[in-house]
Design a protein around this motif. Structure first.
Motif, mmCIF file in Angstrom:
data_model
loop_
_atom_site.group_PDB
_atom_site.id
_atom_site.type_symbol
_atom_site.label_atom_id
_atom_site.label_comp_id
_atom_site.label_asym_id
_atom_site.label_seq_id
_atom_site.Cartn_x
_atom_site.Cartn_y
_atom_site.Cartn_z
ATOM 1 N N VAL A 21 -13.755 19.060 27.291
ATOM 2 C CA VAL A 21 -14.799 18.031 27.270
ATOM 3 C C VAL A 21 -15.034 17.685 25.808
ATOM 4 C CG1 VAL A 21 -17.192 17.468 27.827
ATOM 5 C CG2 VAL A 21 -15.851 18.892 29.391
ATOM 6 N N ILE A 22 -15.081 16.404 25.482
ATOM 7 C CA ILE A 22 -15.169 15.971 24.091
ATOM 8 C C ILE A 22 -16.397 15.099 23.865
ATOM 9 C CG2 ILE A 22 -12.680 16.115 23.744
ATOM 10 C CD1 ILE A 22 -12.582 13.027 24.002
ATOM 11 N N ASP A 23 -16.599 14.757 22.591
ATOM 12 C CA ASP A 23 -17.601 13.787 22.146
ATOM 13 C C ASP A 23 -19.026 14.276 22.396
ATOM 14 O OD1 ASP A 23 -18.747 11.577 21.046
ATOM 15 O OD2 ASP A 23 -17.528 10.131 22.150
ATOM 16 N N LEU A 64 -22.848 13.711 12.515
ATOM 17 C CA LEU A 64 -21.618 14.475 12.317
ATOM 18 C C LEU A 64 -21.909 15.821 11.670
ATOM 19 C CD1 LEU A 64 -19.104 11.721 11.134
ATOM 20 C CD2 LEU A 64 -19.253 12.807 13.370
ATOM 21 N N ARG A 65 -22.835 15.840 10.718
ATOM 22 C CA ARG A 65 -23.185 17.121 10.080
ATOM 23 C C ARG A 65 -23.808 18.075 11.100
ATOM 24 N NH1 ARG A 65 -24.658 13.483 5.763
ATOM 25 N NH2 ARG A 65 -23.249 13.789 3.979
ATOM 26 N N GLY A 92 -14.458 4.135 18.382
ATOM 27 C CA GLY A 92 -15.788 4.483 18.851
ATOM 28 C C GLY A 92 -16.844 3.703 18.098
ATOM 29 N N TRP A 93 -18.030 3.606 18.697
ATOM 30 C CA TRP A 93 -19.140 2.906 18.062
ATOM 31 C C TRP A 93 -19.660 3.689 16.874
ATOM 32 C CZ3 TRP A 93 -21.300 -1.199 16.708
ATOM 33 C CH2 TRP A 93 -22.667 -1.354 16.509
ATOM 34 N N ASP A 94 -19.535 5.022 16.914
ATOM 35 C CA ASP A 94 -20.119 5.850 15.870
ATOM 36 C C ASP A 94 -19.136 6.249 14.774
ATOM 37 O OD1 ASP A 94 -22.611 5.826 17.046
ATOM 38 O OD2 ASP A 94 -22.237 7.631 18.226
ATOM 39 N N SER A 95 -17.894 6.577 15.147
ATOM 40 C CA SER A 95 -16.978 7.182 14.186
ATOM 41 C C SER A 95 -15.588 6.569 14.247
ATOM 42 C CB SER A 95 -16.839 8.695 14.447
ATOM 43 O OG SER A 95 -18.085 9.342 14.397
ATOM 44 N N HIS A 96 -14.887 6.588 13.100
ATOM 45 C CA HIS A 96 -13.447 6.401 13.061
ATOM 46 C C HIS A 96 -12.818 7.753 13.372
ATOM 47 C CE1 HIS A 96 -13.642 2.456 10.991
ATOM 48 N NE2 HIS A 96 -14.638 2.970 10.307
ATOM 49 N N ALA A 97 -11.845 7.800 14.266
ATOM 50 C CA ALA A 97 -11.159 9.047 14.590
ATOM 51 C C ALA A 97 -9.675 8.878 14.318
ATOM 52 C CB ALA A 97 -11.388 9.427 16.046
ATOM 53 N N THR A 98 -9.118 9.757 13.490
ATOM 54 C CA THR A 98 -7.731 9.672 13.062
ATOM 55 C C THR A 98 -7.011 10.958 13.422
ATOM 56 O OG1 THR A 98 -8.402 8.274 11.194
ATOM 57 C CG2 THR A 98 -6.201 9.254 11.100
ATOM 58 N N LEU A 99 -5.819 10.837 14.006
ATOM 59 C CA LEU A 99 -5.003 12.006 14.327
ATOM 60 C C LEU A 99 -4.141 12.348 13.125
ATOM 61 C CD1 LEU A 99 -4.213 14.012 16.561
ATOM 62 C CD2 LEU A 99 -2.389 12.421 17.204
ATOM 63 N N PRO A 106 -17.905 8.534 9.622
ATOM 64 C CA PRO A 106 -18.953 7.698 10.224
ATOM 65 C C PRO A 106 -18.697 6.214 9.999
ATOM 66 C CG PRO A 106 -19.751 8.731 8.209
ATOM 67 C CD PRO A 106 -18.404 9.339 8.485
ATOM 68 N N ARG A 107 -18.910 5.435 11.036
ATOM 69 C CA ARG A 107 -18.789 3.982 10.899
ATOM 70 C C ARG A 107 -20.039 3.378 10.276
ATOM 71 N NH1 ARG A 107 -14.663 1.438 13.496
ATOM 72 N NH2 ARG A 107 -13.472 2.637 15.030
ATOM 73 N N ARG A 108 -21.177 4.060 10.475
ATOM 74 C CA ARG A 108 -22.451 3.560 9.976
ATOM 75 C C ARG A 108 -23.181 4.698 9.276
ATOM 76 N NH1 ARG A 108 -25.189 3.262 14.497
ATOM 77 N NH2 ARG A 108 -23.493 4.051 15.812
#
Length: 251
Positions: free
Chosen positions: A172-174, A32-33, A6-13, A23-25
């Motif tokens: 529904v996500i994100d 996120l908070r 994603g442009w905003d976040s790293h997502a790890t399972l 957060p990526r930035r």
């Protein structure tokens, strides 16, 4: 294992059942908070599962939520349209005042962000469009600058964020772009980007008015503009070219 880009976040399972996001930035950290404050309050009010993130660590910032089952919608059906209409009706009927008390960004922030985005579109995207189509393009930007900011919205609703499994909607996500905005923003893909039988079932079940439909079409037409600026941000000419083609196709 990182399973989403994603442009905003790293997502790890993690352990096959938890999604951890980082957060990526730097500017994404507050987003996120906010989700950790908004979503635990919002989730019980909605008829489908949604992510409910909780804070894992603050430095570095890591949030975690249970994996919402399903995969991105690939073949939307009329039944899916009915289910998504019920979901969005519940979301849009949520008390704005209560949502603001649970960290939803307010109308003032929406108007400020919207004005900044439109100014950038005029500066960076409009010059990439043939001059003969500038008037049509500017009419879209002008109309949406004055759009309402009075409803709790998802803010980035598309098939990649509407999950299905075994033929039924599962979640529904994100919700990173959730804000106090224009209900028609969330109707753009269901009404104008999805198959006709889905759109018809959705429109009837939601109770779409002529005015909502008019603004939803404007938001649908604006979508590729964001792709162009994203391509400019990551210096990817292919993304920019595809975005410009989308802008022209929807004018």
């Amino acid at each position: 294992m990182e399973f989403a880009q994603g442009w905003d976040s790293h997502a790890t399972l993690v352990d096959g059942r938890w999604v951890e996001r980082r957060p990526r930035r730097p500017e994404v950290a507050e987003q996120l908070r906010r989700e950790t404050r908004l979503m635990p309050w919002l989730a019980p009010r909605l008829p489908l599962p949604v992510p409910v993130p909780e804070l894992v660590t603050d430095a570095p910032l890591v949030v975690r939520h249970a994996l919402v089952p399903g995969a991105a919608t690939e073949s939307p059906t009329a039944e899916h349209g009915l289910g998504l209409a019920r979901f969005l009706r519940a979301l849009h009927d949520t008390s704005a005042a209560e949502a603001l008390r649970h960290a939803l960004p307010p109308a003032a922030a929406t108007r400020s962000d919207r004005a900044a985005a439109i100014e950038r579109f005029e500066a960076d995207v409009l010059p990439l469009i043939p001059v003969a189509q500038h008037d049509s393009a500017l009419a879209i930007l002008h109309a949406l600058r004055a759009a309402p900011a009075d409803t709790v919205v998802h803010g980035d609703l598309g098939p990649e964020h509407v999950l299905t499994e075994n033929g039924r909607l599962t979640g529904v996500i994100d919700f990173g772009d959730a804000h106090l905005g224009d209900a028609a923003n969330d109707l753009a893909w269901p009404l104008f980007g999805a198959p006709a039988e889905f759109a018809a079932a959705f429109g009837t079940a939601y109770g779409v008015t002529d005015e909502l439909r008019r603004r939803a079409l404007l938001w649908h037409r604006l979508g590729p503009w964001y792709q162009v600026t994203y391509g400019l941000d990551i210096a990817d000419p292919d993304v920019v070219r595809d975005g410009v083609a989308g802008v022209l196709a929807r004018l």
